[in-house]
Design a protein around this motif. Structure first.
Motif, PDB file in Angstrom:
ATOM      1  N   ALA A   1       0.814  -1.190  -0.041  1.00 22.68           N
ATOM      2  CA  ALA A   1       0.163  -0.167   0.217  1.00 22.68           C
ATOM      3  C   ALA A   1       1.068   1.218   0.092  1.00 22.68           C
ATOM      4  O   ALA A   1       0.605   2.317  -0.885  1.00 22.68           O
ATOM      5  CB  ALA A   1      -1.008   0.022   1.224  1.00 22.68           C
ATOM      6  N   GLN A   2       1.807   1.169   0.835  1.00 24.27           N
ATOM      7  CA  GLN A   2       2.755   2.296   0.846  1.00 24.27           C
ATOM      8  C   GLN A   2       3.517   2.703  -0.553  1.00 24.27           C
ATOM      9  O   GLN A   2       3.511   3.797  -1.121  1.00 24.27           O
ATOM     10  CB  GLN A   2       3.845   2.285   1.831  1.00 24.27           C
ATOM     11  CG  GLN A   2       4.725   3.347   2.316  1.00 24.27           C
ATOM     12  CD  GLN A   2       5.809   3.232   3.125  1.00 24.27           C
ATOM     13  OE1 GLN A   2       6.604   2.164   3.038  1.00 24.27           O
ATOM     14  NE2 GLN A   2       5.939   3.783   4.271  1.00 24.27           N
ATOM     15  N   SER A   3       4.033   1.702  -1.256  1.00 18.99           N
ATOM     16  CA  SER A   3       4.611   1.879  -2.483  1.00 18.99           C
ATOM     17  C   SER A   3       3.767   2.402  -3.633  1.00 18.99           C
ATOM     18  O   SER A   3       4.007   3.205  -4.125  1.00 18.99           O
ATOM     19  CB  SER A   3       5.282   0.373  -2.856  1.00 18.99           C
ATOM     20  OG  SER A   3       4.541  -0.533  -3.293  1.00 18.99           O
ATOM     21  N   PHE A   4       2.533   1.815  -3.407  1.00 20.93           N
ATOM     22  CA  PHE A   4       1.546   2.413  -4.571  1.00 20.93           C
ATOM     23  C   PHE A   4       1.050   3.814  -4.171  1.00 20.93           C
ATOM     24  O   PHE A   4       1.019   4.750  -5.183  1.00 20.93           O
ATOM     25  CB  PHE A   4       0.233   1.481  -4.586  1.00 20.93           C
ATOM     26  CG  PHE A   4       0.609   0.104  -5.070  1.00 20.93           C
ATOM     27  CD1 PHE A   4       1.398   0.082  -6.206  1.00 20.93           C
ATOM     28  CD2 PHE A   4      -0.266  -1.015  -4.490  1.00 20.93           C
ATOM     29  CE1 PHE A   4       1.463  -1.372  -6.795  1.00 20.93           C
ATOM     30  CE2 PHE A   4      -0.037  -2.387  -4.915  1.00 20.93           C
ATOM     31  CZ  PHE A   4       0.734  -2.390  -6.129  1.00 20.93           C
ATOM     32  N   ALA A   5       1.095   4.248  -2.991  1.00 23.67           N
ATOM     33  CA  ALA A   5       0.697   5.510  -2.605  1.00 23.67           C
ATOM     34  C   ALA A   5       1.681   6.673  -2.996  1.00 23.67           C
ATOM     35  O   ALA A   5       1.536   7.574  -3.289  1.00 23.67           O
ATOM     36  CB  ALA A   5       0.360   5.709  -0.953  1.00 23.67           C
ATOM     37  N   GLU A   6       3.064   6.076  -2.884  1.00 23.38           N
ATOM     38  CA  GLU A   6       4.231   6.864  -3.220  1.00 23.38           C
ATOM     39  C   GLU A   6       4.286   7.064  -4.693  1.00 23.38           C
ATOM     40  O   GLU A   6       4.658   8.302  -5.017  1.00 23.38           O
ATOM     41  CB  GLU A   6       5.309   6.018  -2.562  1.00 23.38           C
ATOM     42  CG  GLU A   6       5.653   6.312  -1.089  1.00 23.38           C
ATOM     43  CD  GLU A   6       6.911   5.456  -0.688  1.00 23.38           C
ATOM     44  OE1 GLU A   6       7.116   5.692   0.810  1.00 23.38           O
ATOM     45  OE2 GLU A   6       7.292   4.596  -1.387  1.00 23.38           O
ATOM     46  N   GLU A   7       4.098   6.010  -5.306  1.00 24.28           N
ATOM     47  CA  GLU A   7       4.041   6.208  -6.777  1.00 24.28           C
ATOM     48  C   GLU A   7       3.091   6.811  -7.660  1.00 24.28           C
ATOM     49  O   GLU A   7       3.096   7.622  -8.516  1.00 24.28           O
ATOM     50  CB  GLU A   7       4.114   4.705  -7.425  1.00 24.28           C
ATOM     51  CG  GLU A   7       4.267   4.911  -8.980  1.00 24.28           C
ATOM     52  CD  GLU A   7       4.588   3.514  -9.412  1.00 24.28           C
ATOM     53  OE1 GLU A   7       4.521   3.368 -10.815  1.00 24.28           O
ATOM     54  OE2 GLU A   7       4.689   2.592  -8.956  1.00 24.28           O
TER      55      GLU A   7
END
Length: 207
Positions: free
Chosen positions: A120-126
């Motif tokens: 979830a964090q990586s998708f939000a960052e991208e």
């Protein structure tokens, strides 16, 4: 949340990394755009020495599932994940932080749910948006008596399918015109693992 929440439903991607599958759902508010369940062959998962090594594979699985539906993660407001390996906490919705991700990868839990927060964090960052988790397996709402084992200084700890249990309990309450917080329920999860929870007015007080 910002002012856009007043003009349209939030677009939400939900991911649930399980022991044999990855479940993915895209929603506009409460309306599903699509939901898919991608099964993983045991031989494929066996290629990874540790669960944490599955992260790039699971991430690509989600991206491929979204693309196969003709959708995109651009414009998603919120990425919500099943997340495990946390410190004990009450049920609810939590922001995914670096501390959450560090706890997940601490080695305390060996289950693909530890990947949820980082996904979830990586998708939000991208793609922008917010990364959240809710009702993790580490949900601890036990009554004190439920912790007693009969052995001095040895106490029961919590491991429960809280995400599914609370979702089913809330669905039951809604279908019967009641509030989850007003009911006493016994809820059973039967999947790759089994857990039986005693729900007392919105809290899982024993498992």
């Amino acid at each position: 949340m910002d002012q856009k929440s007043e003009s349209r439903a939030w677009r939400v991607l939900v991911v649930n990394p399980g022991s044999t599958s990855t479940k993915v759902g895209l929603f506009d508010g409460e309306k599903p755009v699509f939901t898919v369940n991608v099964a993983h062959e045991a031989a494929e998962l066996a290629k990874f020495a540790a669960v944490s090594d599955q992260l790039p594979y699971r991430r690509q699985t989600i991206l491929d599932a979204v693309a196969a539906q003709g959708a995109t993660l651009e414009g998603v407001d919120c990425f919500v994940a099943r997340c495990g390996g946390l410190q004990p906490c009450e049920g609810g919705v939590y922001a995914v932080t670096d501390k959450v991700v560090a706890d997940c990868f601490s080695g305390y839990t060996v289950h693909p749910a530890i990947l949820g927060g980082k996904l979830a964090q990586s998708f939000a960052e991208e793609f922008g948006g917010t990364a959240l988790l809710l009702n993790p397996p580490d949900t601890d709402e036990f009554q004190d008596v439920a912790r007693v084992t009969g052995l001095h200084d040895v106490f029961r700890t919590v491991s429960i399918h809280a995400l599914n249990q609370k979702a089913v309990a809330r669905r039951f309450a809604k279908e019967n015109g009641k509030r989850y917080e007003d009911l006493n329920l016994i809820v059973i999860h039967m999947g790759g693992g089994v857990s039986v929870g005693a729900h007392d007015h919105g809290k899982v007080v024993d498992v």
